[in-house]
Design a protein around this motif. Structure first.
Motif, PDB file in Angstrom:
ATOM      1  N   ALA A 175       2.444  -4.445   3.311  1.00 49.73           N
ATOM      2  CA  ALA A 175       1.499  -5.123   4.215  1.00 49.73           C
ATOM      3  C   ALA A 175       1.817  -6.612   4.268  1.00 49.73           C
ATOM      4  O   ALA A 175       1.602  -7.268   5.299  1.00 49.73           O
ATOM      5  CB  ALA A 175       0.073  -4.896   3.736  1.00 49.73           C
ATOM      6  N   GLN A 209     -14.359 -10.723   8.594  1.00 42.85           N
ATOM      7  CA  GLN A 209     -14.228 -10.139   9.933  1.00 42.85           C
ATOM      8  C   GLN A 209     -15.577  -9.620  10.421  1.00 42.85           C
ATOM      9  O   GLN A 209     -15.933  -9.780  11.578  1.00 42.85           O
ATOM     10  CB  GLN A 209     -13.213  -9.000   9.920  1.00 42.85           C
ATOM     11  CG  GLN A 209     -11.840  -9.460  10.368  1.00 42.85           C
ATOM     12  CD  GLN A 209     -10.842  -8.318  10.467  1.00 42.85           C
ATOM     13  OE1 GLN A 209     -11.191  -7.174  10.700  1.00 42.85           O
ATOM     14  NE2 GLN A 209      -9.572  -8.653  10.283  1.00 42.85           N
ATOM     15  N   HIS A 248      -7.127 -14.109  16.702  1.00 42.35           N
ATOM     16  CA  HIS A 248      -6.336 -13.577  17.817  1.00 42.35           C
ATOM     17  C   HIS A 248      -6.521 -14.397  19.085  1.00 42.35           C
ATOM     18  O   HIS A 248      -5.717 -14.281  20.002  1.00 42.35           O
ATOM     19  CB  HIS A 248      -6.748 -12.129  18.122  1.00 42.35           C
ATOM     20  CG  HIS A 248      -6.147 -11.129  17.190  1.00 42.35           C
ATOM     21  ND1 HIS A 248      -4.812 -10.833  17.196  1.00 42.35           N
ATOM     22  CD2 HIS A 248      -6.693 -10.369  16.217  1.00 42.35           C
ATOM     23  CE1 HIS A 248      -4.556  -9.924  16.281  1.00 42.35           C
ATOM     24  NE2 HIS A 248      -5.689  -9.629  15.650  1.00 42.35           N
ATOM     25  N   PRO A 261       0.627 -10.405  15.588  1.00 41.79           N
ATOM     26  CA  PRO A 261       0.089  -9.201  16.213  1.00 41.79           C
ATOM     27  C   PRO A 261      -0.721  -8.350  15.230  1.00 41.79           C
ATOM     28  O   PRO A 261      -0.683  -8.608  14.013  1.00 41.79           O
ATOM     29  CB  PRO A 261       1.342  -8.438  16.667  1.00 41.79           C
ATOM     30  CG  PRO A 261       2.501  -9.311  16.402  1.00 41.79           C
ATOM     31  CD  PRO A 261       2.087 -10.437  15.525  1.00 41.79           C
ATOM     32  N   ASN A 262      -1.412  -7.340  15.728  1.00 44.57           N
ATOM     33  CA  ASN A 262      -2.189  -6.435  14.869  1.00 44.57           C
ATOM     34  C   ASN A 262      -1.311  -5.885  13.756  1.00 44.57           C
ATOM     35  O   ASN A 262      -0.158  -5.519  13.983  1.00 44.57           O
ATOM     36  CB  ASN A 262      -2.739  -5.255  15.683  1.00 44.57           C
ATOM     37  CG  ASN A 262      -3.869  -5.702  16.602  1.00 44.57           C
ATOM     38  OD1 ASN A 262      -3.729  -5.645  17.816  1.00 44.57           O
ATOM     39  ND2 ASN A 262      -4.945  -6.166  16.053  1.00 44.57           N
ATOM     40  N   GLY A 263      -1.878  -5.843  12.553  1.00 39.98           N
ATOM     41  CA  GLY A 263      -1.168  -5.272  11.418  1.00 39.98           C
ATOM     42  C   GLY A 263      -0.117  -6.190  10.820  1.00 39.98           C
ATOM     43  O   GLY A 263       0.669  -5.770   9.970  1.00 39.98           O
ATOM     44  N   ALA A 264      -0.110  -7.483  11.225  1.00 38.81           N
ATOM     45  CA  ALA A 264       0.905  -8.431  10.742  1.00 38.81           C
ATOM     46  C   ALA A 264       0.732  -8.772   9.266  1.00 38.81           C
ATOM     47  O   ALA A 264       1.680  -9.208   8.611  1.00 38.81           O
ATOM     48  CB  ALA A 264       0.864  -9.706  11.583  1.00 38.81           C
ATOM     49  N   GLY A 265      -0.504  -8.609   8.751  1.00 40.54           N
ATOM     50  CA  GLY A 265      -0.756  -8.959   7.355  1.00 40.54           C
ATOM     51  C   GLY A 265      -1.666 -10.164   7.183  1.00 40.54           C
ATOM     52  O   GLY A 265      -1.833 -10.669   6.063  1.00 40.54           O
ATOM     53  N   LYS A 266      -2.286 -10.620   8.257  1.00 40.39           N
ATOM     54  CA  LYS A 266      -3.096 -11.849   8.217  1.00 40.39           C
ATOM     55  C   LYS A 266      -4.314 -11.695   7.296  1.00 40.39           C
ATOM     56  O   LYS A 266      -4.550 -12.539   6.439  1.00 40.39           O
ATOM     57  CB  LYS A 266      -3.559 -12.223   9.644  1.00 40.39           C
ATOM     58  CG  LYS A 266      -2.420 -12.318  10.656  1.00 40.39           C
ATOM     59  CD  LYS A 266      -2.927 -12.687  12.035  1.00 40.39           C
ATOM     60  CE  LYS A 266      -3.809 -11.647  12.685  1.00 40.39           C
ATOM     61  NZ  LYS A 266      -3.126 -10.370  13.009  1.00 40.39           N
ATOM     62  N   SER A 267      -5.084 -10.613   7.507  1.00 41.51           N
ATOM     63  CA  SER A 267      -6.278 -10.425   6.668  1.00 41.51           C
ATOM     64  C   SER A 267      -5.876 -10.163   5.228  1.00 41.51           C
ATOM     65  O   SER A 267      -6.567 -10.595   4.293  1.00 41.51           O
ATOM     66  CB  SER A 267      -7.124  -9.261   7.183  1.00 41.51           C
ATOM     67  OG  SER A 267      -7.679  -9.586   8.422  1.00 41.51           O
ATOM     68  N   THR A 268      -4.778  -9.456   5.053  1.00 36.96           N
ATOM     69  CA  THR A 268      -4.294  -9.206   3.689  1.00 36.96           C
ATOM     70  C   THR A 268      -4.031 -10.532   2.982  1.00 36.96           C
ATOM     71  O   THR A 268      -4.466 -10.740   1.843  1.00 36.96           O
ATOM     72  CB  THR A 268      -3.005  -8.348   3.737  1.00 36.96           C
ATOM     73  OG1 THR A 268      -3.317  -7.106   4.366  1.00 36.96           O
ATOM     74  CG2 THR A 268      -2.449  -8.095   2.353  1.00 36.96           C
ATOM     75  N   TYR A 281       0.887  -1.160   0.000  1.00 41.94           N
ATOM     76  CA  TYR A 281       0.000   0.000   0.000  1.00 41.94           C
ATOM     77  C   TYR A 281       0.925   1.209   0.000  1.00 41.94           C
ATOM     78  O   TYR A 281       1.450   1.576   1.053  1.00 41.94           O
ATOM     79  CB  TYR A 281      -0.890   0.018   1.239  1.00 41.94           C
ATOM     80  CG  TYR A 281      -1.915  -1.084   1.264  1.00 41.94           C
ATOM     81  CD1 TYR A 281      -3.041  -1.026   0.442  1.00 41.94           C
ATOM     82  CD2 TYR A 281      -1.756  -2.188   2.091  1.00 41.94           C
ATOM     83  CE1 TYR A 281      -3.986  -2.037   0.450  1.00 41.94           C
ATOM     84  CE2 TYR A 281      -2.697  -3.199   2.102  1.00 41.94           C
ATOM     85  CZ  TYR A 281      -3.801  -3.119   1.286  1.00 41.94           C
ATOM     86  OH  TYR A 281      -4.734  -4.128   1.290  1.00 41.94           O
ATOM     87  N   LEU A 294       4.075   1.097   2.219  1.00 43.54           N
ATOM     88  CA  LEU A 294       3.936   0.050   3.237  1.00 43.54           C
ATOM     89  C   LEU A 294       3.850  -1.336   2.592  1.00 43.54           C
ATOM     90  O   LEU A 294       3.012  -1.573   1.721  1.00 43.54           O
ATOM     91  CB  LEU A 294       2.665   0.288   4.065  1.00 43.54           C
ATOM     92  CG  LEU A 294       2.331  -0.818   5.078  1.00 43.54           C
ATOM     93  CD1 LEU A 294       3.243  -0.726   6.296  1.00 43.54           C
ATOM     94  CD2 LEU A 294       0.870  -0.747   5.487  1.00 43.54           C
ATOM     95  N   GLU A 309     -10.986 -14.184  11.658  1.00 40.48           N
ATOM     96  CA  GLU A 309     -11.312 -13.809  13.040  1.00 40.48           C
ATOM     97  C   GLU A 309     -12.745 -14.172  13.445  1.00 40.48           C
ATOM     98  O   GLU A 309     -13.530 -13.299  13.850  1.00 40.48           O
ATOM     99  CB  GLU A 309     -11.057 -12.311  13.258  1.00 40.48           C
ATOM    100  CG  GLU A 309      -9.578 -11.967  13.114  1.00 40.48           C
ATOM    101  CD  GLU A 309      -9.241 -10.567  13.634  1.00 40.48           C
ATOM    102  OE1 GLU A 309      -9.917 -10.111  14.557  1.00 40.48           O
ATOM    103  OE2 GLU A 309      -8.301  -9.967  13.106  1.00 40.48           O
TER     104      GLU A 309
END
Ligand SMILES: Nc1ncnc2c1ncn2[C@@H]1O[C@H](COP(=O)(O)OP(=O)(O)OP(=O)(O)O)[C@@H](O)[C@H]1O
Length: 239
Positions: A19, A86, A195, A38-45, A14, A17, A164
């Motif tokens: 991701a 999500q 998580h 952790p948050n922002g690790a790229g899992k949903s991406t 992005y 960044l 999630e």
């Protein structure tokens, strides 16, 4: 190439960044594979890249021996990639039963033979047998998650991507979810982004850990629990 899902060098940017940055992942047929970090690790991406709702900046995605990297989400779904989101994606103004019937349609909108009986069976399997006629918009958040799971299963996936599923659930609902996940047929491989680590460790046979868009670790639950790299990722230390 063995492996139901084989992801190689997958990247998504992005702007400046990264991701997701050069991530590889292999999910075997029937596997219970979790993706944590952790948050922002790229899992949903990563999940969205596999489902096809996002396009990668780099890398390839193979599913069932086919390169699906450039394939539209609907075609991937027809090949057997199902998913939940999500925020549960259900049609609020349709009943729970109609949601499952619509989700299970074949291409061009045709209902599957025995579709209604199968839809009722799926709703029962996710604990919604008493709510088949209820409008999805009137269901609780937890029930909408259960409904979305039945909808995903209606497409007869070989790979189920769960984003999630425990988010926003109360502890008894998480317990119910753990039971539903444990009862999924082993004809379906699952890639679970979550998580809730107790849920993950009770469910998965393989765990992949991402941190800041990079692959940190893949291993069994005991290997993951004792990995210093995983502990460092969760402590916010660069891998
Ligand atoms: N549409 C977007 N535009 C810009 N940056 C984005 C976009 N979507 C995600 N990102 C960024 O990409 C990185 C990875 O996000 P992603 O949602 O994949 O992480 P995640 O591991 O699923 O996080 P979480 O556990 O918080 O849901 C984050 O830094 C996020 O802010």
């Amino acid at each position: 190439m063995s492996g139901l899902l084989v992801v190689e060098g997958l990247g998504r940017r992005y702007g400046d960044l990264a991701a997701l940055d050069g991530v590889g992942l292999r999910v075997e047929a029937g596997a219970r594979h979790a993706l944590i970090g952790p948050n922002g690790a790229g899992k949903s991406t990563l999940l969205n890249l596999v489902a096809g709702s996002l396009r990668p900046s780099a890398g390839r995605i193979h599913f069932a021996g086919r390169d699906v990297t450039g394939m539209a989400p609907a075609r991937r779904a027809r090949l057997g990639i199902g998913r939940t989101h999500q925020h549960p994606a259900v049609w609020s103004s349709l009943s729970a039963l109609d949601n499952v019937l619509v989700a299970g349609r074949r291409p061009w909108g045709r209902l599957r033979a025995g579709g209604r009986a199968r839809a009722l069976e799926l709703l029962a399997s996710v604990g919604l047998d008493a709510a088949t006629g209820t409008l999805a918009g009137s269901l609780s958040h937890g029930q909408r998650r259960q409904l979305e799971l039945a909808m995903a299963l209606a497409g007869e996936p070989r790979l189920l991507l769960l984003d999630e599923p425990a988010a926003g659930l109360a502890p008894p609902e998480v317990e119910l979810l753990a039971g539903l996940l444990a009862a999924l047929p082993d004809t379906v491989a699952v890639l679970l982004v979550e998580h809730h680590l107790d849920l993950v460790y009770g469910f998965a046979d393989q765990v992949t850990v991402l941190h800041s868009g990079k692959h940190v670790h893949t291993g069994t639950v005991p290997e993951t629990r004792s990995s210093p790299e995983v502990a460092a990722a969760y402590a916010g230390v660069a891998p």
